[in-house]
Design an enzyme around this catalytic site. Structure first.
Site, PDB file in Angstrom:
ATOM      1  N   LYS A 160      29.119  35.525  -6.495  1.00 39.61           N
ATOM      2  CA  LYS A 160      28.111  36.567  -6.280  1.00 39.61           C
ATOM      3  C   LYS A 160      28.651  37.618  -5.320  1.00 39.61           C
ATOM      4  O   LYS A 160      29.228  37.300  -4.288  1.00 39.61           O
ATOM      5  CB  LYS A 160      26.827  35.955  -5.728  1.00 39.61           C
ATOM      6  CG  LYS A 160      26.203  34.909  -6.645  1.00 39.61           C
ATOM      7  CD  LYS A 160      24.957  34.282  -6.039  1.00 39.61           C
ATOM      8  CE  LYS A 160      25.288  33.517  -4.763  1.00 39.61           C
ATOM      9  NZ  LYS A 160      24.123  32.760  -4.242  1.00 39.61           N
ATOM     10  N   THR A 193      16.425  41.177   2.008  1.00 39.58           N
ATOM     11  CA  THR A 193      17.281  40.389   1.124  1.00 39.58           C
ATOM     12  C   THR A 193      17.202  38.894   1.418  1.00 39.58           C
ATOM     13  O   THR A 193      18.009  38.118   0.905  1.00 39.58           O
ATOM     14  CB  THR A 193      18.742  40.844   1.267  1.00 39.58           C
ATOM     15  OG1 THR A 193      19.131  40.720   2.649  1.00 39.58           O
ATOM     16  CG2 THR A 193      18.912  42.290   0.823  1.00 39.58           C
ATOM     17  N   THR A 196      17.755  35.742  -1.403  1.00 37.72           N
ATOM     18  CA  THR A 196      18.315  36.180  -2.688  1.00 37.72           C
ATOM     19  C   THR A 196      19.099  35.067  -3.366  1.00 37.72           C
ATOM     20  O   THR A 196      18.992  34.866  -4.586  1.00 37.72           O
ATOM     21  CB  THR A 196      19.209  37.417  -2.516  1.00 37.72           C
ATOM     22  OG1 THR A 196      20.114  37.193  -1.428  1.00 37.72           O
ATOM     23  CG2 THR A 196      18.396  38.660  -2.238  1.00 37.72           C
ATOM     24  N   GLY A 197      19.906  34.331  -2.592  1.00 36.65           N
ATOM     25  CA  GLY A 197      20.704  33.262  -3.188  1.00 36.65           C
ATOM     26  C   GLY A 197      19.850  32.126  -3.715  1.00 36.65           C
ATOM     27  O   GLY A 197      20.111  31.589  -4.806  1.00 36.65           O
TER      28      GLY A 197
END
Length: 248
Positions: A160, A193, A196-197
């Protein structure tokens, strides 16, 4: 039709933006039935992780067994583990399970807080070997030895690119024996954020449980994450949560 059953094995985020809470939101919004086995309790918010308490490995094993033996599972997502003992328990319970397994090798929170020590990272080897797909971000890929080490393991992984520099986000899917698949999209300029993962990996697991190939699941999960980033509610003084609630 019954919804696909997704088991998230991960840590709890008291602020609701990442971990188990982000997984439940993601799985539910995508039409799955979310179950959880909590590896660790955290006290965290958008500014950082303030305390971590790993769950007793026997209790984690009991949670996993309860889900597997009654409701059953169609896919598994693994996130923050908390200790090498917990990583070993997860590997023991998942060996021989013939459903998609997505392993997010969580080491560092979005805020920069360390969530795995060297012994826990070493224990990741069994889980990467078991997983259908491993989903490292930029620093996690480095900690795992980079592309050369990942390819030597002979496993499927997505590198990613959200943590890299540049105007575009580049994600690379590597599957042994297949050409590398690359996605490029303009970077969304936001501080919101957090999670996000976690969202990406649980979305991939859900799409795979619905019957998607690895490539299609990754593509659809990327779109879900981008939509959730754009819908972020703006909460918190630091790295705020995504807007899972707004993605239909």
């Amino acid at each position: 039709m019954k919804p696909p059953r997704i088991l998230s094995i991960a840590g709890s985020d008291s602020s609701g933006g990442a971990g188990i809470q982000a997984d439940i939101k993601t799985i539910t919004m995508l039409g799955g039935y979310a179950m959880t086995a909590i590896c660790a309790l955290t006290a965290q918010d958008t500014t950082g992780v303030h305390a971590v308490l790993p769950v007793d490995p026997a209790m984690l094993a009991a949670q996993i067994d309860a889900c597997l033996h009654d409701i059953g599972v169609d896919a598994v997502k693994i996130g923050m583990l908390g200790s090498p003992e917990i990583a070993a328990v997860v590997a023991d319970r998942l060996e021989g399970l013939s459903v998609p397994i997505v392993f997010d090798p969580v080491m560092i929170a979005t805020s920069g807080a360390a969530l795995a020590d060297a012994a826990t990272i070493a224990a990741f080897e069994r889980l990467m070997a078991l997983a259908t797909l491993t989903t490292p971000n930029v620093p996690e890929l480095v900690a795992l030895g980079g592309d050369a080490a990942m390819q030597a393991r002979g496993i499927a992984y997505i590198a990613k690119g959200g943590d890299a520099e540049g105007a575009d986000v580049i994600d690379r899917l590597v599957i042994p024996g297949q050409p590398e698949k690359v996605w490029t999209a303009p970077r969304i300029d936001t501080r919101h954020t957090h999670g996000t993962g976690c969202t990406m990996s649980s979305a991939i697991a859900t799409f795979m449980a619905l019957g998607a190939s690895i490539e299609d699941a990754v593509e659809d999960a990327r779109e879900f994450v981008r939509a959730a980033l754009l819908a972020a509610p703006g909460f918190g003084a630091g790295h705020g949560p995504l807007g899972h609630h707004a993605v239909r």
